[in-house]
Write an enzyme that holds these catalytic residues in place. Structure first.
Site, PDB file in Angstrom:
ATOM      1  N   GLY A  47       0.865  -1.198   0.030  1.00  0.00           N
ATOM      2  CA  GLY A  47      -0.226  -0.092  -0.073  1.00  0.00           C
ATOM      3  C   GLY A  47       0.979   1.309  -0.091  1.00  0.00           C
ATOM      4  O   GLY A  47       0.366   2.537  -0.090  1.00  0.00           O
ATOM      5  N   SER A  88      11.106   1.989   6.561  1.00  0.00           N
ATOM      6  CA  SER A  88      11.099   2.938   5.380  1.00  0.00           C
ATOM      7  C   SER A  88      12.578   2.712   4.467  1.00  0.00           C
ATOM      8  O   SER A  88      12.895   3.716   3.969  1.00  0.00           O
ATOM      9  CB  SER A  88      11.243   4.196   6.033  1.00  0.00           C
ATOM     10  OG  SER A  88      10.225   4.569   7.069  1.00  0.00           O
ATOM     11  N   ARG A  89      12.659   1.398   4.141  1.00  0.00           N
ATOM     12  CA  ARG A  89      13.880   1.009   3.206  1.00  0.00           C
ATOM     13  C   ARG A  89      13.583   0.701   1.927  1.00  0.00           C
ATOM     14  O   ARG A  89      14.721   0.577   1.137  1.00  0.00           O
ATOM     15  CB  ARG A  89      14.696  -0.113   4.223  1.00  0.00           C
ATOM     16  CG  ARG A  89      13.981  -1.136   4.259  1.00  0.00           C
ATOM     17  CD  ARG A  89      14.763  -2.077   4.892  1.00  0.00           C
ATOM     18  NE  ARG A  89      15.548  -2.869   4.205  1.00  0.00           N
ATOM     19  CZ  ARG A  89      15.440  -3.761   3.134  1.00  0.00           C
ATOM     20  NH1 ARG A  89      14.317  -4.145   2.727  1.00  0.00           N
ATOM     21  NH2 ARG A  89      16.612  -4.151   2.496  1.00  0.00           N
ATOM     22  N   GLY A 286       8.023   6.362   4.680  1.00  0.00           N
ATOM     23  CA  GLY A 286       6.753   5.632   5.257  1.00  0.00           C
ATOM     24  C   GLY A 286       6.752   6.228   6.827  1.00  0.00           C
ATOM     25  O   GLY A 286       5.609   6.456   7.244  1.00  0.00           O
ATOM     26  N   GLU A 287       8.047   5.848   7.436  1.00  0.00           N
ATOM     27  CA  GLU A 287       7.652   6.069   9.102  1.00  0.00           C
ATOM     28  C   GLU A 287       7.912   7.520   9.404  1.00  0.00           C
ATOM     29  O   GLU A 287       7.142   8.210  10.141  1.00  0.00           O
ATOM     30  CB  GLU A 287       8.511   5.275   9.620  1.00  0.00           C
ATOM     31  CG  GLU A 287       8.141   3.898   9.751  1.00  0.00           C
ATOM     32  CD  GLU A 287       9.341   3.013  10.007  1.00  0.00           C
ATOM     33  OE1 GLU A 287       9.428   2.052  10.821  1.00  0.00           O
ATOM     34  OE2 GLU A 287      10.479   2.952   9.237  1.00  0.00           O
TER      35      GLU A 287
END
Ligand code: FES
Ligand code: FES
Lengths: 327, 157
Positions: A47, A88-89, A286-287
Site C-alpha cells: 500500500g 522505510s527502506r 513511510g515512517e
C-alpha cells in the site's frame, strides 16, 4: 473556555535496519526474446506504492514507459530477497538495487548494440522506446528485440545486490554511523482546547517532509496525510490499555482511531534535496511522516493551556485533570 | 440448513445457508466474492459494507437468512463489463487507495451517499464515509475522490 495554541515538532530519522545489521536488497533485470524488459525483486507492495514508484526507476534508466516495465515483486518463488517492507527502506535500498541492475543491463545492451552495428566506443547512444539509437544519426538503431534475438540465453540477464552502509554504534561513546541516509521533517499545528471538557480540535496543520527526490509526489502526499492521521490517533486516541499483559482495548469500540470526521486537512510541503547515495536522490518516508506530529500537538497544548503532557494518548479526561491541577 | 433465494449483483442465485451464517459469510465463502472484506466482524470498521436493497449495511451484522429475497450489491457488482464505476475510477485517479483493505467498503459507502445526495459538500462526504475506517490514507484523498466522482457523474448526466 476555548483556548488556542500553536506548536511545532521536528525530527530526523535513520533509514533502514541500522546499527550494523546487514541491510541488503537484490534485483534482477532482463530482456526477454520479445524485447520486453522485466525487473524482479522481492519488495512487497503493502500500500506504500512500491509497485508504482520502484518501477519508475528502471523506466527512467532504459528510456521506456513505467507501464511497460514488467515488475515482478514479492513472489518468493520468482524473485530474489529484497528484505522486509519495514524501516522505510524499500525506496532507498531496493530502489538502489533496481537502479544498479537496470544500469548494468543498459551497459550490456550498449555493448551488444555497438558490436552488432559496428560502432566505436565513442559514439554516443540514446535509449528510446525499446531501441538503442546513435545520437545524431538515428538511421543507426537497433531494438531490444533484435539484440535479444542475437544474444545467447542468459546474456541479457543481470543480478545486482545493494547493501546499505551501516556500522554498529559504540554504546559507550555514542560514536559510529548506525544509519544511512537520514530523513528530516517538521510539523506545525494549531489546536483549540475546550478547558471545560478537555477536548481539543486541530484547527490548522502543516507537515514538511524531506524526501531527497520525489519519485511520485501523489504517493508521497498520500503517505503524509496517512502519517498525520495515524499520529493524530497516536497522540489523542489510541490506547491498547494493557493490564497485566492483557490488551483490554481489543476492538474498535474501545481502541479508537481517527475517522474521516476527525481527520484534518494538512498542508503538505515536500522538500527535495537529492541524497547522493540514493536512487535519483530518493529516500523513503513511510515512517518519518508520522514522527514529528505528536510532539507538535503536545507543544500546542502547552501553548494553549500551559500544561506539559508527558503521556499519550491525551484523552479529554487526562487533559482536563492536568488543566485543573495547574489551576 | 436452509435454502434462500436472492439477487446478487444483478443475478438471481440460490444458496444453502447455515442458520448462524452471516451475509458476509455467504458473500465471501458461498459466492466467492472476496472483494468484500472482514475487518472487525462487529460493525465497527465498514470493510464489509455492501448495498442491501439499495441501503448501505455492514454485511457482518446481517444474518444470511435476513437476505432472503433481497437484492445485494457488492463491489464486484459496480461498473459495467470493463468499465469501472465513476467512483472506482476517481479512487484510482486521485490516489485514494493505499493498502486497499478499506477500499471496497469505502467505494460502496460513497455509492450510497451519492445515490442519496449527488452533490455533497466536503463535510457531507466526511460524514458519509465516517463509518468506514481507513488506516492508511488519512481520508484526504478519499474525500477528494468522492468529490471528483460526484463532479464527473453530474457532467455526464
Ligand atoms: S467487518 Fe463488518 S464492520 Fe468491520
Ligand atoms: S487504504 Fe489501507 S485501510 Fe484504507
Amino acid at each position: 473556555m476555548k483556548k488556542t495554541g500553536k506548536g511545532i515538532g521536528i525530527m530526523f530519522y535513520g533509514t533502514g535496519y541500522g546499527n550494523g545489521y546487514p541491510d541488503i536488497s537484490r534485483a534482477k533485470a532482463k530482456i526477454d526474446t520479445d524485447g520486453r524488459f522485466t525487473i524482479s525483486s522481492g519488495a512487497c507492495e503493502v500500500g506504500q506504492g512500491a509497485k508504482t514508484s520502484l518501477a519508475q526507476i528502471p523506466a527512467e534508466i532504459l528510456g521506456i514507459l513505467t507501464k511497460e516495465v514488467i515488475f515482478d515483486h514479492e513472489d518468493t518463488k520468482t524473485t530474489l530477497d529484497a528484505g522486509t517492507c519495514a524501516a522505510s527502506r524499500q525506496t532507498y535500498n531496493t530502489g538502489n538495487a533496481m537502479k544498479m541492475a537496470s544500469e548494468s543491463l543498459k551497459r550490456i545492451l550498449e555493448s551488444k548494440a555497438r558490436e552488432i552495428l559496428n560502432l566505436s566506443e565513442e559514439e554516443p547512444l540514446v535509449f528510446d522506446n525499446h531501441e538503442v539509437i546513435v545520437e545524431g544519426d538515428p538511421s543507426k538503431r537497433i531494438s531490444f528485440k533484435q539484440i535479444a534475438n542475437t544474444a545467447d540465453v542468459g546474456d541479457l540477464e543481470v543480478v545486482e545486490i545493494f547493501q546499505a552502509v551501516t556500522t554498529k554504534m559504540n554504546e559507550e561513546t555514542g560514536e559510529g554511523n548506525p544509519y544511512w541516509p537520514y530523513t528530516f521533517g517538521a510539523c506545525g499545528v494549531e489546536v483549540v482546547v475546550d478547558t471545560e471538557t478537555g477536548t481539543l480540535d486541530i484547527s490548522k496543520a502543516i507537515l514538511v517532509q524531506d524526501v531527497g527526490r520525489a519519485v511520485n509526489p501523489k504517493l508521497i502526499e498520500g503517505q503524509m496525510d496517512g502519517g498525520f492521521a495515524m499520529a493524530q490517533g497516536y497522540a489523542l486516541l489510541e490506547d491498547l490499555n494493557i493490564v497485566k499483559g492483557e490488551i483490554k482495548h481489543h476492538n474498535f469500540t474501545k481502541y479508537l482511531i481517527p475517522t474521516a470526521l476527525d481527520a484534518v486537512e494538512v498542508k503538505k510541503i515536500i522538500v527535495e534535496d537529492p541524497e547522493s547515495s540514493a536512487p535519483f536522490g530518493a529516500k523513503g518516508i513511510g515512517e518519518p511522516v508520522m514522527i514529528p506530529v505528536a510532539p507538535a500537538i503536545l507543544n500546542a497544548i502547552y501553548d494553549a493551556v500551559g500544561v506539559r503532557i508527558t503521556e499519550i494518548p491525551v484523552t479529554p479526561e487526562k487533559l482536563l485533570k492536568a488543566i485543573k491541577e495547574v489551576g | 440448513m436452509k435454502t434462500i433465494n436472492l439477487k446478487i449483483n444483478g443475478r438471481k442465485r440460490q444458496i444453502e445457508i447455515e442458520e448462524n451464517e452471516r451475509l458476509l459469510d455467504i458473500i465471501r465463502e458461498g459466492f466467492h466474492l472476496t472483494g468484500t472484506k472482514e475487518g472487525c466482524g462487529e460493525g465497527e470498521c465498514g470493510a464489509c459494507s455492501v448495498l442491501l436493497n439499495g441501503k448501505l449495511v455492514n454485511a457482518c451484522m446481517i444474518m444470511a437468512f435476513q437476505a432472503e429475497d433481497s437484492e445485494v450489491i457488492t463491489i464486484e457488482g459496480l461498473g459495467e463489463n470493463e468499465k469501472l464505476d465513476p467512483i472506482q475510477q476517481a479512487f484510482i485517479d486521485t490516489g485514494a487507495v493505499q493498502c486497499g483493505f478499506c477500499t471496497p467498503g469505502m467505494v460502496l459507502s460513497a455509492k450510497a451517499l451519492l445515490m442519496k445526495n449527488p452533490t455533497p459538500t466536503k463535510q457531507e462526504i466526511r460524514r458519509g464515509i465516517s463509518g468506514n475506517l481507513c488506516r492508511c490514507t488519512g481520508y484526504e484523498k478519499i474525500v477528494e475522490a468522492v468529490e471528483l466522482a460526484a463532479k464527473r457523474i453530474a457532467e455526464t448526466d
